[in-house]
Write an enzyme that holds these catalytic residues in place. Structure first.
Site, PDB file in Angstrom:
ATOM      1  N   GLU A   1       0.821  -1.207   0.000  1.00 14.86           N
ATOM      2  CA  GLU A   1       0.000   0.000   0.000  1.00 14.86           C
ATOM      3  C   GLU A   1       0.857   1.260   0.000  1.00 14.86           C
ATOM      4  O   GLU A   1       0.509   2.261  -0.644  1.00 14.86           O
ATOM      5  CB  GLU A   1      -0.931  -0.001   1.217  1.00 14.86           C
ATOM      6  CG  GLU A   1      -2.107  -0.963   1.110  1.00 14.86           C
ATOM      7  CD  GLU A   1      -1.705  -2.415   1.365  1.00 14.86           C
ATOM      8  OE1 GLU A   1      -0.574  -2.652   1.841  1.00 14.86           O
ATOM      9  OE2 GLU A   1      -2.533  -3.307   1.086  1.00 14.86           O
TER      10      GLU A   1
ATOM     11  N   HIS B   1     -11.239  -6.167   8.302  1.00  9.25           N
ATOM     12  CA  HIS B   1     -11.996  -5.850   7.091  1.00  9.25           C
ATOM     13  C   HIS B   1     -13.256  -5.049   7.413  1.00  9.25           C
ATOM     14  O   HIS B   1     -14.233  -5.103   6.665  1.00  9.25           O
ATOM     15  CB  HIS B   1     -12.399  -7.132   6.362  1.00  9.25           C
ATOM     16  CG  HIS B   1     -11.248  -7.961   5.922  1.00  9.25           C
ATOM     17  ND1 HIS B   1     -10.622  -8.860   6.746  1.00  9.25           N
ATOM     18  CD2 HIS B   1     -10.577  -8.003   4.742  1.00  9.25           C
ATOM     19  CE1 HIS B   1      -9.628  -9.449   6.091  1.00  9.25           C
ATOM     20  NE2 HIS B   1      -9.571  -8.947   4.882  1.00  9.25           N
TER      21      HIS B   1
END
Length: 325
Positions: free
Chosen positions: A60, A130
């Site tokens: 990322e 998540h």
């Protein structure tokens, strides 16, 4: 107009951008032929080629480092972080590079062509890796804009506005609504102004405020309140940064009460900033303390997700508490 779900609306906004700007690129983990983990970019690599829609390694920080360079070069950079929970490895690139690029160069350079898309929030039994709502971390950083849609129409119009904006924007997508929220969406291009809240329903007794997926919850709570004889003014904030102080203050001046709800933990959530500002702006008009109905101050749980989430019953209880104060 066509009937779309939120994924179709996002895909349409990206498609228009890619056709509009020959240099625009979409990149992230699995966004190429696979179309992203939720399929938001489906069909775009086949249409625009592997050199403009491509997969990145699982890094990322690397995605945002590349995005900053591409945006500084002048190309629209459309970066996807697969889950908002995984945005933290890119935190340094976003808050120290993207947000400060224009300021530190004295406006010689900027990364205003950067749009970061990322799904956030719970409701899919995703557990603690998540399901998080990290908007408050980035709301503390001048130089960024933060936007959250609640339905397909907003998703397309706000995403197009983010892409056209001259500042780096993080576009938080409520993944629980990706396929659950459907509606009429123009097939052509349009934008929705960033920084403007929407009064979804007018009322006179209490203002109820949320954004993204939490809007569905407060609308359910407002309907219960109506059955109990309480008139709720329901507002969708839509933009976290900048946020529409004027619309919220005008509503609270009328109703005298405010209930704020968000999925993120209550302590230092963005609701705290709203409560402090509205308390100052509307102090002489408030009839009761500002209520916050938020996630708990714990890691997002898997087995106890229903207990963690600020549901309609919790919001309804806060509305009653505010009105009966």
């Amino acid at each position: 107009m066509a009937k779309m779900n939120m994924l179709h609306a996002i895909n349409s906004a990206l498609d228009i951008t890619m056709a509009e700007h020959p240099q625009a690129c979409i990149f992230g983990e699995d966004v190429g032929y696979f179309g992203g983990v939720f399929r938001a970019t489906s069909g775009l690599q086949e249409k625009y080629g592997k050199h403009r829609v491509f997969n990145t390694p699982l890094t990322e920080q690397g995605i945002l480092g590349f995005a900053n360079g591409l945006a500084a070069f002048g190309a629209p950079a459309l970066a996807e972080i697969q889950f908002a929970d995984y945005i933290f490895p890119a935190f340094d690139q976003i808050v120290n590079e993207s947000a400060k690029f224009r300021y530190r160069s004295g406006n010689e350079f900027n990364v205003g062509n950067l749009t970061i898309r990322t799904p956030y929030g719970g409701g899919i039994a995703g557990g603690l890796y998540h399901s998080q709502s990290p908007e408050a971390y980035f709301a503390h950083t001048p130089g960024l804009k933060l936007v959250v849609p609640r339905n397909p129409y907003q998703a397309k119009g706000l995403l197009r506005a983010c892409i056209k904006d001259d500042n780096p924007v993080i576009f938080f997508e409520p993944k629980r609504l990706y396929r659950a929220s459907t509606g009429e969406v123009p097939e052509g291009d349009y934008t929705i102004e960033i920084g403007k809240a929407e009064v979804v329903k007018e009322g006179k007794d209490v203002t109820v405020l949320a954004w993204g997926a939490q809007m569905e919850i407060i609308e359910q709570a407002a309907a219960k309140a109506e059955e109990a004889g309480i008139s709720c003014e329901v507002i969708d904030l839509r933009s976290i940064l900048p946020w529409d102080v004027e619309t919220i203050a005008k509503s609270v001046t009328k109703t005298g009460r405010l209930v704020i709800s968000h999925e993120a933990p209550i302590t230092n959530g963005f609701g705290a900033e709203i409560a402090a500002t509205i308390q100052k702006e509307c102090f002489l008009h408030l009839e009761s303390p500002i209520e916050r109905v938020c996630g708990l101050d714990t890691p997002y749980p898997l087995a106890l997700e229903k207990e963690y989430v600020p549901d309609a019953l919790k919001v309804f209880a806060a509305i009653k508490k505010s009105v009966e104060f």
